[in-house]
Write a protein that holds these residues in place. Sequence first.
Motif, mmCIF file in Angstrom:
data_model
loop_
_atom_site.group_PDB
_atom_site.id
_atom_site.type_symbol
_atom_site.label_atom_id
_atom_site.label_comp_id
_atom_site.label_asym_id
_atom_site.label_seq_id
_atom_site.Cartn_x
_atom_site.Cartn_y
_atom_site.Cartn_z
ATOM 1 N N ALA A 61 0.834 -1.241 -0.097
ATOM 2 C CA ALA A 61 0.148 0.169 0.005
ATOM 3 C C ALA A 61 0.929 1.031 0.048
ATOM 4 N N LEU A 62 2.157 1.037 0.685
ATOM 5 C CA LEU A 62 2.983 2.540 0.651
ATOM 6 C C LEU A 62 3.700 2.466 -0.532
ATOM 7 N N LYS A 63 3.968 1.339 -1.280
ATOM 8 C CA LYS A 63 4.627 1.450 -2.540
ATOM 9 C C LYS A 63 3.440 2.069 -3.670
ATOM 10 N N GLN A 64 2.444 1.553 -3.468
ATOM 11 C CA GLN A 64 1.047 2.221 -4.473
ATOM 12 C C GLN A 64 0.947 3.529 -4.286
ATOM 13 N N LYS A 65 0.919 4.313 -2.881
ATOM 14 C CA LYS A 65 0.978 5.507 -2.710
ATOM 15 C C LYS A 65 2.202 6.490 -3.522
ATOM 16 N N LEU A 66 3.246 5.685 -3.164
ATOM 17 C CA LEU A 66 4.599 6.428 -3.706
ATOM 18 C C LEU A 66 4.383 6.692 -5.314
ATOM 19 N N VAL A 67 4.046 5.365 -6.008
ATOM 20 C CA VAL A 67 3.901 5.505 -7.490
ATOM 21 C C VAL A 67 2.958 6.586 -7.751
ATOM 22 N N SER A 68 1.630 6.682 -7.091
ATOM 23 C CA SER A 68 0.747 7.607 -7.550
ATOM 24 C C SER A 68 1.081 8.912 -7.213
ATOM 25 N N GLU A 69 1.938 9.305 -6.249
ATOM 26 C CA GLU A 69 2.120 10.586 -5.955
ATOM 27 C C GLU A 69 3.686 10.917 -6.084
ATOM 28 N N TRP A 70 4.340 10.110 -7.106
ATOM 29 C CA TRP A 70 5.756 10.398 -7.587
ATOM 30 C C TRP A 70 5.750 12.058 -8.239
ATOM 31 N N PRO A 71 7.005 12.621 -7.521
ATOM 32 C CA PRO A 71 6.936 13.783 -7.981
ATOM 33 C C PRO A 71 7.102 13.956 -9.580
ATOM 34 N N GLN A 72 6.352 15.251 -10.258
ATOM 35 C CA GLN A 72 6.768 15.215 -11.756
ATOM 36 C C GLN A 72 8.121 15.933 -11.851
ATOM 37 N N GLY A 73 8.504 15.610 -13.339
ATOM 38 C CA GLY A 73 9.888 15.995 -13.799
ATOM 39 C C GLY A 73 10.979 15.306 -13.165
ATOM 40 N N LYS A 74 10.897 14.095 -12.620
ATOM 41 C CA LYS A 74 12.006 13.504 -12.183
ATOM 42 C C LYS A 74 12.636 12.384 -13.349
ATOM 43 N N SER A 75 13.823 12.329 -13.475
ATOM 44 C CA SER A 75 14.254 11.657 -14.566
ATOM 45 C C SER A 75 14.129 10.007 -14.314
ATOM 46 N N VAL A 76 13.883 9.488 -13.288
ATOM 47 C CA VAL A 76 13.499 8.084 -13.180
ATOM 48 C C VAL A 76 12.080 8.066 -12.375
ATOM 49 N N VAL A 77 11.309 7.427 -12.881
ATOM 50 C CA VAL A 77 9.735 7.238 -12.670
ATOM 51 C C VAL A 77 9.330 5.830 -12.627
ATOM 52 N N PRO A 78 8.825 5.380 -11.408
ATOM 53 C CA PRO A 78 8.388 4.045 -11.344
ATOM 54 C C PRO A 78 7.038 3.959 -11.905
ATOM 55 N N LYS A 79 6.872 2.729 -12.778
ATOM 56 C CA LYS A 79 5.660 2.421 -13.677
ATOM 57 C C LYS A 79 4.756 1.692 -12.715
ATOM 58 N N SER A 80 5.132 0.781 -11.663
ATOM 59 C CA SER A 80 4.324 0.150 -10.828
ATOM 60 C C SER A 80 4.819 -0.119 -9.377
ATOM 61 N N LEU A 81 4.208 -0.696 -8.586
ATOM 62 C CA LEU A 81 4.817 -0.935 -7.317
ATOM 63 C C LEU A 81 5.747 -1.916 -7.212
ATOM 64 N N ASN A 82 5.817 -2.845 -8.345
ATOM 65 C CA ASN A 82 7.016 -3.862 -8.423
ATOM 66 C C ASN A 82 8.252 -2.995 -8.696
ATOM 67 N N ASP A 83 8.295 -1.835 -9.108
ATOM 68 C CA ASP A 83 9.504 -1.201 -9.542
ATOM 69 C C ASP A 83 10.142 -0.340 -8.285
ATOM 70 N N VAL A 84 9.339 -0.541 -7.326
ATOM 71 C CA VAL A 84 9.753 -0.002 -6.052
ATOM 72 C C VAL A 84 10.220 -0.950 -4.903
ATOM 73 N N LYS A 85 11.610 -0.370 -4.382
ATOM 74 C CA LYS A 85 11.898 -1.239 -3.170
ATOM 75 C C LYS A 85 12.140 -0.118 -2.206
ATOM 76 N N LEU A 86 11.351 -0.498 -1.111
ATOM 77 C CA LEU A 86 11.611 0.374 0.200
ATOM 78 C C LEU A 86 12.461 -0.137 1.091
ATOM 79 N N ILE A 87 13.523 0.367 1.780
ATOM 80 C CA ILE A 87 14.323 0.263 2.626
ATOM 81 C C ILE A 87 14.416 0.929 3.826
ATOM 82 N N HIS A 88 14.413 -0.179 4.796
ATOM 83 C CA HIS A 88 14.402 0.451 6.296
ATOM 84 C C HIS A 88 15.495 -0.351 7.238
ATOM 85 N N LEU A 89 16.404 0.660 8.008
ATOM 86 C CA LEU A 89 17.456 -0.180 8.361
ATOM 87 C C LEU A 89 18.302 -0.925 7.862
#
Length: 102
Positions: free
Chosen positions: A33-61
Motif C-alpha cells: 500500500a505504501l509503494k502504491q501511494k509512492l507510485v501515484s504521488e511520484w513528483p513530476q519532472g524526475k528522470s527516474v519514474v516507477p511505472k508500478s509498485l513492483n519497480d519500487v523497493k523500500l529500505i528500512h534499517l
Amino acid sequence: MAGGNENIELKFRIYDGTDICHSSYASSTTVAALKQKLVSEWPQGKSVVPKSLNDVKLIHLGKVLENNKTLSESGVHDGAFAGGVITMHVVIQPVLTKKKSG
C-alpha cells in the motif's frame, strides 16, 4: 507498546535526496500500500519514474521490506529515532523482462 493501531510518521527519500509522502501511517499499513501511494504521488519532472509498485523497493534499517508485510511486521516502530520521523529509502528498480534471442 500498543498493538496494530499505532501511527508511525514516515517520509520517503528518493534517489536525488528529495523527501516525499511525509505523513502518518497506521502500523497495520502494508508495504504494498505504501509503494502504491509512492507510485501515484511520484513528483513530476524526475528522470527516474516507477511505472508500478513492483519497480519500487523500500529500505528500512538496511533491509528491503516485503510487499505482503505490514509496517509492524516489518519492524517499523514509531519513536525509534530522535524527532519521531522515520525516513525510508526508495530505490527504483524496474523489473527487466528477458528478451528471447533469435
